[in-house]
Structure formats: structure tokens, C-alpha cells
Design an enzyme around this catalytic site. Structure first.
Site, PDB file in Angstrom:
ATOM      1  N   ARG A  29     -27.975  -8.597 -31.234  1.00 20.59           N
ATOM      2  CA  ARG A  29     -26.675  -7.949 -31.487  1.00 20.59           C
ATOM      3  C   ARG A  29     -26.794  -6.788 -32.471  1.00 20.59           C
ATOM      4  O   ARG A  29     -25.881  -6.553 -33.258  1.00 20.59           O
ATOM      5  CB  ARG A  29     -25.645  -8.944 -32.017  1.00 20.59           C
ATOM      6  CG  ARG A  29     -25.339 -10.087 -31.066  1.00 20.59           C
ATOM      7  CD  ARG A  29     -24.490  -9.606 -29.908  1.00 20.59           C
ATOM      8  NE  ARG A  29     -24.159 -10.716 -29.046  1.00 20.59           N
ATOM      9  CZ  ARG A  29     -23.012 -11.392 -29.117  1.00 20.59           C
ATOM     10  NH1 ARG A  29     -22.103 -11.069 -29.982  1.00 20.59           N
ATOM     11  NH2 ARG A  29     -22.786 -12.384 -28.288  1.00 20.59           N
ATOM     12  N   ARG A  38     -20.560  -4.850 -34.181  1.00 21.63           N
ATOM     13  CA  ARG A  38     -19.434  -4.602 -35.087  1.00 21.63           C
ATOM     14  C   ARG A  38     -19.782  -4.449 -36.549  1.00 21.63           C
ATOM     15  O   ARG A  38     -18.934  -4.039 -37.334  1.00 21.63           O
ATOM     16  CB  ARG A  38     -18.402  -5.722 -34.926  1.00 21.63           C
ATOM     17  CG  ARG A  38     -17.654  -5.623 -33.615  1.00 21.63           C
ATOM     18  CD  ARG A  38     -16.880  -6.862 -33.340  1.00 21.63           C
ATOM     19  NE  ARG A  38     -17.805  -7.974 -33.180  1.00 21.63           N
ATOM     20  CZ  ARG A  38     -17.429  -9.231 -32.976  1.00 21.63           C
ATOM     21  NH1 ARG A  38     -16.148  -9.522 -32.934  1.00 21.63           N
ATOM     22  NH2 ARG A  38     -18.320 -10.193 -32.820  1.00 21.63           N
ATOM     23  N   ARG A  63     -15.643   1.735 -30.599  1.00 29.45           N
ATOM     24  CA  ARG A  63     -14.985   0.584 -29.980  1.00 29.45           C
ATOM     25  C   ARG A  63     -13.457   0.678 -30.107  1.00 29.45           C
ATOM     26  O   ARG A  63     -12.732   0.195 -29.231  1.00 29.45           O
ATOM     27  CB  ARG A  63     -15.514  -0.692 -30.654  1.00 29.45           C
ATOM     28  CG  ARG A  63     -14.869  -1.993 -30.245  1.00 29.45           C
ATOM     29  CD  ARG A  63     -15.299  -2.482 -28.891  1.00 29.45           C
ATOM     30  NE  ARG A  63     -14.785  -3.816 -28.663  1.00 29.45           N
ATOM     31  CZ  ARG A  63     -13.590  -4.071 -28.141  1.00 29.45           C
ATOM     32  NH1 ARG A  63     -12.806  -3.084 -27.768  1.00 29.45           N
ATOM     33  NH2 ARG A  63     -13.177  -5.316 -27.976  1.00 29.45           N
ATOM     34  N   ASP A  91     -23.179  -7.161 -21.790  1.00 21.64           N
ATOM     35  CA  ASP A  91     -22.859  -8.538 -22.160  1.00 21.64           C
ATOM     36  C   ASP A  91     -23.330  -9.474 -21.059  1.00 21.64           C
ATOM     37  O   ASP A  91     -23.425  -9.072 -19.896  1.00 21.64           O
ATOM     38  CB  ASP A  91     -21.354  -8.718 -22.374  1.00 21.64           C
ATOM     39  CG  ASP A  91     -21.084  -9.988 -23.188  1.00 21.64           C
ATOM     40  OD1 ASP A  91     -21.166  -9.916 -24.420  1.00 21.64           O
ATOM     41  OD2 ASP A  91     -20.826 -11.044 -22.584  1.00 21.64           O
TER      42      ASP A  91
HETATM   43  O1  CP3 Z   1     -27.814  -7.388 -28.783  1.00 21.13           O
HETATM   44  C1  CP3 Z   1     -27.210  -6.313 -28.561  1.00 21.13           C
HETATM   45  O2  CP3 Z   1     -26.926  -5.485 -29.446  1.00 21.13           O
HETATM   46  C2  CP3 Z   1     -26.896  -5.985 -27.123  1.00 21.13           C
HETATM   47  C3  CP3 Z   1     -25.598  -6.315 -26.668  1.00 21.13           C
HETATM   48  C4  CP3 Z   1     -25.159  -7.754 -26.477  1.00 21.13           C
HETATM   49  C5  CP3 Z   1     -23.793  -8.124 -26.614  1.00 21.13           C
HETATM   50  N1  CP3 Z   1     -23.687  -9.412 -26.197  1.00 21.13           N
HETATM   51  C6  CP3 Z   1     -22.725  -7.245 -27.082  1.00 21.13           C
HETATM   52  C7  CP3 Z   1     -21.479  -7.828 -27.580  1.00 21.13           C
HETATM   53  C8  CP3 Z   1     -25.869  -8.876 -26.054  1.00 21.13           C
HETATM   54  C9  CP3 Z   1     -27.359  -9.058 -25.834  1.00 21.13           C
HETATM   55  C10 CP3 Z   1     -24.914  -9.914 -25.870  1.00 21.13           C
HETATM   56  C11 CP3 Z   1     -25.276 -11.250 -25.367  1.00 21.13           C
HETATM   57  C12 CP3 Z   1     -24.272 -12.305 -25.332  1.00 21.13           C
HETATM   58  N2  CP3 Z   1     -22.934 -12.197 -25.068  1.00 21.13           N
HETATM   59  C13 CP3 Z   1     -24.562 -13.673 -25.510  1.00 21.13           C
HETATM   60  C14 CP3 Z   1     -25.945 -14.253 -25.731  1.00 21.13           C
HETATM   61  C15 CP3 Z   1     -26.370 -14.132 -27.137  1.00 21.13           C
HETATM   62  C16 CP3 Z   1     -25.634 -15.023 -28.074  1.00 21.13           C
HETATM   63  O3  CP3 Z   1     -24.955 -14.488 -28.958  1.00 21.13           O
HETATM   64  O4  CP3 Z   1     -25.754 -16.242 -27.918  1.00 21.13           O
HETATM   65  C17 CP3 Z   1     -23.363 -14.387 -25.406  1.00 21.13           C
HETATM   66  C18 CP3 Z   1     -23.186 -15.880 -25.553  1.00 21.13           C
HETATM   67  C19 CP3 Z   1     -22.332 -13.447 -25.105  1.00 21.13           C
HETATM   68  C20 CP3 Z   1     -20.902 -13.714 -24.870  1.00 21.13           C
HETATM   69  C21 CP3 Z   1     -20.076 -13.075 -25.899  1.00 21.13           C
HETATM   70  N3  CP3 Z   1     -19.832 -11.711 -25.969  1.00 21.13           N
HETATM   71  C22 CP3 Z   1     -19.384 -13.696 -26.978  1.00 21.13           C
HETATM   72  C23 CP3 Z   1     -19.398 -15.189 -27.269  1.00 21.13           C
HETATM   73  C24 CP3 Z   1     -18.730 -12.698 -27.685  1.00 21.13           C
HETATM   74  C25 CP3 Z   1     -17.768 -12.868 -28.839  1.00 21.13           C
HETATM   75  C26 CP3 Z   1     -18.365 -13.302 -30.080  1.00 21.13           C
HETATM   76  C27 CP3 Z   1     -19.277 -12.276 -30.701  1.00 21.13           C
HETATM   77  O5  CP3 Z   1     -20.346 -12.697 -31.201  1.00 21.13           O
HETATM   78  O6  CP3 Z   1     -18.949 -11.100 -30.733  1.00 21.13           O
HETATM   79  C28 CP3 Z   1     -19.063 -11.460 -27.070  1.00 21.13           C
HETATM   80  C29 CP3 Z   1     -18.627 -10.137 -27.513  1.00 21.13           C
HETATM   81  C30 CP3 Z   1     -19.635  -9.080 -27.771  1.00 21.13           C
HETATM   82  N4  CP3 Z   1     -20.805  -8.904 -27.078  1.00 21.13           N
HETATM   83  C31 CP3 Z   1     -19.514  -8.075 -28.763  1.00 21.13           C
HETATM   84  C32 CP3 Z   1     -20.668  -7.282 -28.659  1.00 21.13           C
HETATM   85  C33 CP3 Z   1     -21.018  -6.066 -29.462  1.00 21.13           C
HETATM   86  C34 CP3 Z   1     -18.313  -7.868 -29.686  1.00 21.13           C
HETATM   87  C35 CP3 Z   1     -17.172  -7.445 -28.840  1.00 21.13           C
HETATM   88  C36 CP3 Z   1     -16.153  -6.600 -29.487  1.00 21.13           C
HETATM   89  O7  CP3 Z   1     -16.463  -5.494 -29.908  1.00 21.13           O
HETATM   90  O8  CP3 Z   1     -15.003  -7.041 -29.474  1.00 21.13           O
END
Ligand code: CP3
Length: 359
Positions: free
Chosen positions: A37, A41, A50, A86
Site C-alpha cells: 500500500r 492515503r 483522490r 485493487d
Molecule cells: O499497494 C499498493 O500501493 C497498490 C495498490 C493496492 C490497493 N489495494 C489500493 C487501495 C493494493 C495492492 C491493494 C490490495 C488489496 N485491496 C488487498 C490485499 C492487501 C491487504 O491489504 O490485505 C485487499 C484486502 C483489498 C481490499 C480493500 N481495498 C480494502 C479492505 C480497502 C479498505 C481498507 C484500506 O486498507 O484502505 C481497500 C481500499 C484501498 N485499496 C485504498 C487504496 C489506496 C484506499 C481507498 C481510498 O482511497 O478510499
């Protein structure tokens, strides 16, 4: 004769190959580090962009996805980039609605409730149609990176995606999706197979588009035990590795693959037996324990993301200690899970320096 598409697929030479060397078990000058990640944010430049666009609009717009992928690379001397996207783009490709709600996270308003609901899924999926925007974002990002660092592609693993599709979002217990595993094992396997097929095409497509390493996120492994993992996660994780590698081999494309099964401390032996090049671990697993079980593979991880809340002095010590415990050979430094939104970007730099200076 070179066609336009050949030109598009000829990328600038790679200047920093630490990540790929570590993945292949070759010697490195410094331990490579990237952060799960890392585009997100905690960066003001991410929040700024965003605030103007919906989350999935960013994912679907290659210029925006490339821009966000590059943000942490401009700011820090990280050793890898990861494409901004994502894991939930796959349920979308299968026809499910997924929304990203601020302060809530992902919401799937019409989750799968009973096995009959599998009929609602749009299969088979043509990933080159439904997820082409990711492939375009990868190709564009490879050019914009100018060879600075390698680009990682990724996908959610079948069990993790299945659990989001049934829970309708995050969950503390995963009881609805585990209900399926216990009550409808055959239908669960059908869903896991559907997902496996899409994931194979999706990862192959990402490598063809220019991804230089592929990571599979089994983030919800922590809700399983060894028996459930062996029945409902591992076989699909293995099939994905075998099929992706076989298809890429035919194209002379040897892309290393990482399995990150968060919370799967109970399955280290099983992960060692997979053919993944890299095994990601979280902070509940001691580096020495992981090393004693996982042989001839590269380890990735495993700092508790909360360690970034420590003072800079303490964080530097923690980072140095982690590097020493894993050692310089076959190791990629990372957190044991994604970075949190309230972290100070300056502390990310402290961690990077600690790792690069450690050995
Ligand atoms: O790593 C990176 O920088 C690349 C981008 C990336 C995102 N999500 C961007 C994101 C990657 C590799 C993911 C993977 C992802 N997404 C996983 C596997 C990794 C992990 O954390 O276990 C999972 C379970 C998700 C599903 C997901 N997406 C959740 C549970 C959430 C909300 C909680 C959180 O941690 O933000 C997201 C949102 C998300 N994915 C954001 C970002 C930058 C934030 C969204 C926003 O700006 O509102």
C-alpha cells in the site's frame, strides 16, 4: 519491421534490479525494500488526487493509476513500484457492484448469499475486455518509470476474493463465507475455480503488459485453519502458480511470483512446498522460524505496520534488527501488511534508510 505495438512494449532498461535479483536468489548490493500500500492515503499527494476522483475511476483511468503508482517512487528511494489498483476489480469483472466508501472500505451491495447466486456471475470473463484498463495502466507505468525500479502486478487469491463476494465487504469473523465452506463445500469449490480461471488470465495479462513480478494476496488466510487452507485455499494458489508460469514460459517470460497468505503461520510447510519464488510473511512469524521452514525461496516482510508509529530512532533500530534477522540473501524487506493512512511519510524514509544501511 517494428509495429506500433512492438514499440509500445519495448521498455526502458531497468536501472535498479535489486528486487528481481533477490527474487531469483542472486546477490544484492543492498536489501531491496518496498511497502504494501505504498501508494495510498498516508501521502498528501494521493489524498489530493483522490479528493477529485472516485477510487475505481482512478483504477480505470490508466493515466491516473500510473500517476499514483509513481507518487511514492518520486518521493522515496524504494526498490519497487506496485501498480495502483485493487483486488476487487475481479468481482467487478464478474459483474458484481463494488463501491469504495470513504471511512468504511469496500462495499458489495449485492453479495452472494446462496449457491444459486453463482448463476448471477458473468462467466467466462474476457479479461482483455473487462480488465484491459489494468493492462494499459501497467504498460503506461512501465514507460513512465523510465526503468527506475521494477513494476509489480498483483491479484487477490481465490479464497480472499470469495470472502469479499459473500460478506459484501470486510468482516471481523468471515462467518458468512466460512458458512459456505462448511455447508456448501462443492459450490464453494465451484466459485473458487471460477475465480482461479479469471486470476490466471489476469496475471498472465499483467505480465504480458509489462509487470515484472506478480504477487498473489491471500489476505484472509488468517480466518482459516490448516484443514480449511489445504482444502479451500492451497490447491487454487498452486494451480494459479503452475498455470501462470506455464503460459508465460511459452512466451519466454520468466516472471517471479510471490504468495502472501496473511496470517497463515499454520501453513509454512505447505507454503514451502509451493513453487512460488517468494513467500510473504506477517509479523506474527519470527524470521528465524520462517527461514528454518521455508528453504530455497525468498522471504518478504514482515514489519508490524504499527512500528512506523515509533520514534525515528526506535524505528531505525527495529528496521536494522529485522534486516539482520532475515539477512541479505533471499530477502525483500516490507511490512507484514499494508501501511496505515495516518503514518508519517518521513518515517517511511527512516525505514528505507535503515534497511539499505543495515548490511
Ligand atoms: O499497494 C499498493 O500501493 C497498490 C495498490 C493496492 C490497493 N489495494 C489500493 C487501495 C493494493 C495492492 C491493494 C490490495 C488489496 N485491496 C488487498 C490485499 C492487501 C491487504 O491489504 O490485505 C485487499 C484486502 C483489498 C481490499 C480493500 N481495498 C480494502 C479492505 C480497502 C479498505 C481498507 C484500506 O486498507 O484502505 C481497500 C481500499 C484501498 N485499496 C485504498 C487504496 C489506496 C484506499 C481507498 C481510498 O482511497 O478510499
Amino acid at each position: 519491421m517494428s509495429s506500433v505495438s512492438e514499440e509500445k512494449m519495448t521498455f526502458p532498461p531497468l536501472k535498479n534490479d535489486r528486487l528481481l535479483r533477490a527474487a531469483r536468489g542472486e546477490e544484492v548490493d543492498k536489501i531491496p525494500i518496498w511497502i504494501m500500500r505504498q501508494a495510498g492515503r498516508y501521502l498528501p499527494e494521493f489524498r489530493e488526487l483522490r479528493s477529485k476522483h472516485d477510487f475505481f475511476t482512478i483504477c480505470q483511468t490508466p493515466e491516473l493509476a500510473a500517476e499514483i503508482t509513481l507518487q511514492p517512487i518520486r518521493r522515496f528511494n524504494l526498490d519497487a513500484s506496485i501498480i495502483f489498483s485493487d483486488i476487487l476489480v475481479i468481482p467487478q469483472a464478474l459483474g458484481m457492484v463494488v463501491e469504495m466508501k470513504p471511512a468504511v472500505g469496500p462495499v458489495l451491495p449485492e453479495p452472494l448469499v446462496i449457491p444459486e447466486d453463482l448463476k448471477k456471475l458473468k462467466t467466462p470473463v474476457d479479461v482483455y475486455k473487462e480488465l484491459n484498463y489494468v493492462f494499459e495502466a501497467i504498460t503506461l507505468t512501465r514507460h513512465k518509470l523510465e526503468g527506475k525500479v521494477p513494476l509489480i502486478g498483483f491479484s487477490g487469491a481465490p479464497w480472499t476474493l470469495m470472502s469479499y463476494m459473500i460478506e459484501g465487504g470486510g468482516s471481523k469473523t468471515m462467518s458468512k463465507s466460512k458458512h459456505w465452506l462448511y455447508k456448501y463445500p462443492e459450490e464453494s469449490k465451484k466459485l473458487l475455480e471460477i475465480l482461479t480461471n479469471v486470476i490466471v488470465d489476469y496475471l498472465v495479462g499483467q505480465a504480458k503488459a509489462g509487470a515484472q513480478l506478480l504477487q498473489l494476496f491471500e489476505s484472509n488466510a488468517e480466518y482459516l485453519d490448516l484443514d480449511l487452507f489445504k482444502e479451500f485455499a492451497l490447491p487454487y494458489i498452486n494451480t494459479i502458480n503452475e498455470k501462470v508460469k506455464a503460459q508465460l514460459k511459452q512466451m519466454n517470460n520468466d516472471v517471479p511470483m510471490t504468495i502472501f497468505a496473511k496470517g497463515a503461520h499454520y501453513a509454512l510447510e505447505e507454503l514451502n512446498q509451493t513453487k512460488y519464488d517468494i513467500v510473504g510473511i506477517d509479523w506474527t512469524i519470527e524470521p528465524s522460524l520462517a527461514r528454518s521452514i521455508i528453504k530455497n525461496k525468498t522471504l518478504q516482510g514482515n514489519l508490524d505496520p504499527c512500528a512506523l508509529y515509533a520514534s525515528k530512532e526506535k524505528l531505525r533500530k527495529i528496521g536494522t534488527q529485522m534486516a539482520k534477522e532475515f539477512g541479505k540473501s533471499r530477502y525483500i524487506a516490507n511490512l507484514g501488511h499494508g501501511i496505515y493512512p495516518d503514518m508519517d511519510p518521513e518515517h517511511v524514509q527512516v525505514l528505507i534508510d535503515a534497511i539499505h544501511d543495515a548490511l
